[in-house]
Design a protein around this motif. Structure first.
Motif, short mmCIF file in Angstrom:
data_model
loop_
_atom_site.label_atom_id
_atom_site.label_comp_id
_atom_site.label_asym_id
_atom_site.label_seq_id
_atom_site.Cartn_x
_atom_site.Cartn_y
_atom_site.Cartn_z
N ARG A 163 0.76 -1.13 -0.11
CA ARG A 163 0.06 -0.05 -0.02
C ARG A 163 0.84 1.26 0.13
O ARG A 163 0.71 2.19 0.82
N LEU A 164 1.72 1.40 -1.09
CA LEU A 164 2.68 2.24 -1.18
C LEU A 164 2.38 3.44 -2.37
O LEU A 164 3.28 4.21 -2.64
N LEU A 165 1.26 2.93 -3.01
CA LEU A 165 0.79 3.93 -4.13
C LEU A 165 -0.02 5.05 -3.58
O LEU A 165 -0.72 5.06 -2.61
N ALA A 166 0.16 6.27 -4.36
CA ALA A 166 -0.70 7.59 -3.87
C ALA A 166 -1.97 7.11 -3.94
O ALA A 166 -2.73 6.73 -4.91
N PRO A 167 -2.68 7.52 -2.77
CA PRO A 167 -3.98 6.80 -2.53
C PRO A 167 -4.75 7.88 -3.40
O PRO A 167 -6.03 7.14 -3.95
#
Length: 603
Positions: A58-62
């Motif tokens: 969950r390291l992608l830009a939300p």
């Protein structure tokens, strides 16, 4: 092995918002990672393998990404956790090693402080305990003089050493799941071998699971229990690694395997040989052809290096007094002839890149002689140095950092032509168009920016720029080390074609022995700033004499699943520090003549 997986991914689909529209880049990917198991996700740049790992963590830009499907870690749904809860998962339960360490390490903090922070935050250690554990971890990943380098900053480490720091940081909290995203791509073969060994040992000690992301099928064969093959965002094949290698069904899987350079494949060949050309659509492979050379050996060399020395002062204390020197290059001598490729091979810190930079005077040598195309390089003033650089150009390892992101590629390629006043702006543009076509790109790409190209295309642009002054010598510094196997093959084939057509001389700096074997006429093996063995390619690879040369070759990953249980046990004593006290004089070296042109240093 337990049936319940540590990580279970089902129907993972990741999309990015682009122009107001959601575009999926990973589609319907499913796999499990069980306790103590290594699962490899393999594919080329753009296949979606790194996006898959970033989605799991969950390291992608939300705001600009959307993750759908199910991601269960230890039976917890990661997509249902808050960001605060995810911070507790990252580092403790799952940790990640990234491909590019310089962008992952904070340049304003020492490496010791950055690793200690992981231990104090996640393990509750005191500062003294964290320092001792950090030094132990740095020693475990083969950082020389770990205690003395605790307070060094990232820029003071080579690329390979920075990656080892990142690996030490990821392993600090002993996670149950380690996600390794191309962790060995740009590392030396011996360091890569030890990192692979280290991961295997930690798996056995901690029952740790590994999700290993790579494009190197040799690494996959040695480390992975099961393999997932990805192509253009989709999972095209998955299964036990033995079956994938022996009975791969998808054409892309077979194409990946065919493109892997294999050490020993050049036996019986006189000249450098192109890599096989693989048709991704069908998996069919065209037989490679030799590149017959016109090496003018016996005549005056185009480049002659004699007794080259490059040292850098080491200062310490409040007053910054010099307490020693880094002996980066020590008494180095070699010749390079027109139309020839001489490869310099060795580990990070052996001095091969410093040698290349010294030749262009990007680094000022301490002593020695460098003669290039009639120029005595070390005696040149600035105007003379400028003229000399028309004869020699350099291709750097990372094309993205060596290309100006604000300049269109057409202007980038034309700039040397314009700066050296070799013609009008119109002629420079025509030259840039022609060079783009020569390196296999379209002249219609002139007005694009570097970020609009893939890594392999950017490297082709860097090659085009190097050719803009019609040089006689090109120094290629790790120019293919971080490329995918098929892109690496294409770029190497391009260099061989250009050499044959333009009669170029290449100083090819690399740590990839399998690539060196295919492209070289002669090979020089470097260790701690010195050439320890030099000779024709066939002599070095068929009859290596020095123990270090043999170890370099033994460390090359081989795409053979029978080697999965192998342990290299490479000694930490190999990588000694090049730092010497003030006044140190290196011992005189003698060489033994093995065969025609083949010399080996006598210990």
């Amino acid at each position: 092995m337990a049936d319940l997986p540590i990580l279970s991914v089902r129907n993972l689909t990741t999309s990015f918002l682009s122009g107001g529209v959601w575009k999926s880049v990973v589609r319907d990917v499913s796999f499990d990672v069980r306790p103590g198991e290594t699962v490899a996700i393999v594919g080329e740049s753009g296949s979606g393998k790194s996006v898959t790992s970033l989605s799991i963590m969950r390291l992608l830009a939300p705001g600009f990404s959307r993750i759908e499907g199910s991601i269960l870690l230890n039976d917890r749904d990661l997509l249902a956790l808050s960001e605060k809860e995810m911070r507790g998962v990252r580092g403790n339960e799952a940790s990640m090693i990234f491909q590019e360490p310089m962008t992952s390490l904070n340049p304003i903090f020492t490496i010791g402080r950055q690793i200690c922070e992981v231990l104090t935050r996640h393990k509750g250690m005191s500062r003294q305990e964290a320092r001792a554990e950090t030094i132990r971890l740095l020693e475990k990943v083969r950082i020389p003089n770990a205690g003395a380098r605790f307070n060094d900053y990232p820029h003071q480490f080579s690329g390979g050493m920075r990656q080892r720091v990142m690996i030490a940081m990821a392993l600090a909290s002993r996670p149950r799941l380690l996600i390794a995203d191309e962790p060995t791509t740009a590392l030396d073969v011996t360091i890569q071998g030890q990192i692979l060994d280290l991961i295997k040992v930690l798996q056995e000690e901690e029952d740790m699971s590994v999700l290993f992301i790579t494009h190197d099928m040799g690494v996959v064969a040695e480390i992975a229990d099961r393999t997932v093959v990805m192509y253009r965002g989709q999972q095209v094949e998955a299964g036990p690694t033995d079956e994938i290698f022996q009975r791969g069904q998808h054409p892309y899987t077979r194409a990946l395997l065919a493109a892997v350079p294999r050490l020993g494949s050049m036996q019986g060949r006189k000249w450098p040989t192109r890599f096989p050309v693989v048709d991704i659509a069908t998996g069919e492979t065209m037989e490679p052809s030799e590149v017959a050379g016109t090496v003018a050996r016996g005549m005056t060399p185009i480049l002659a290096v004699k007794n080259l020395v490059a040292r850098f002062p080491v200062r310490s204390g409040i007053l910054g007094r010099q307490t020693g020197s880094v002996h980066a290059v020590e008494n180095l001598s070699f010749d390079l002839f027109q139309g020839e490729t001489l490869s310099l091979v060795g580990e990070s810190g052996c001095g091969k890149s410093t040698t290349g930079r010294s030749i262009l005077r990007l680094v000022e040598p301490t002593d020695g002689e460098i003669h290039l195309d009639g120029y005595d390089i070390l005696r040149l003033d600035q105007p003379g140095l400028r003229r000399m650089r028309k004869s020699v150009q350099m291709i750097f390892q990372d094309p993205f950092s060596s290309l100006n992101p604000r300049m269109k590629v057409g202007s980038t390629i034309a700039e040397p032509f314009v700066k050296h006043k070799l013609g009008t702006a119109g002629q420079a543009r025509e030259k840039a168009c022609d060079l783009l076509e020569q390196v296999g790109l379209s002249s219609t790409m002139m007005d694009r920016y570097p970020h609009e190209f893939s890594g392999g295309q950017r490297q082709r642009i860097a090659i085009a720029r190097a050719l803009s002054l019609d040089p006689k010598v090109i120094v290629a510094d790790e120019s293919v080390s971080a490329l995918d196997v098929s892109i690496k093959a294409q770029v190497c084939n391009l260099l061989l074609d250009l050499q044959q057509r333009l009669n170029l001389a290449f100083l090819f700096i690399s740590h990839d022995m399998a690539v060196v074997e295919r492209v070289s006429h002669r090979v020089a093996v470097m260790y701690l700033g010195e050439i320890i063995e030099i000779g024709p390619r066939a002599a070095i690879f068929d009859n290596p004499q020095h123990d270090y040369t043999k170890k370099l070759m033994a460390a090359v990953p081989v795409p053979d699943t029978a080697r999965r249980g192998i342990r290299r046990n490479i000694s930490n004593d190999e990588l000694r520090s090049p730092v010497r006290p003030v006044g140190y004089q290196p011992p005189a070296r003698t060489y033994r003549h093995v065969s025609e042109g083949h010399l080996v240093q006598i210990a």
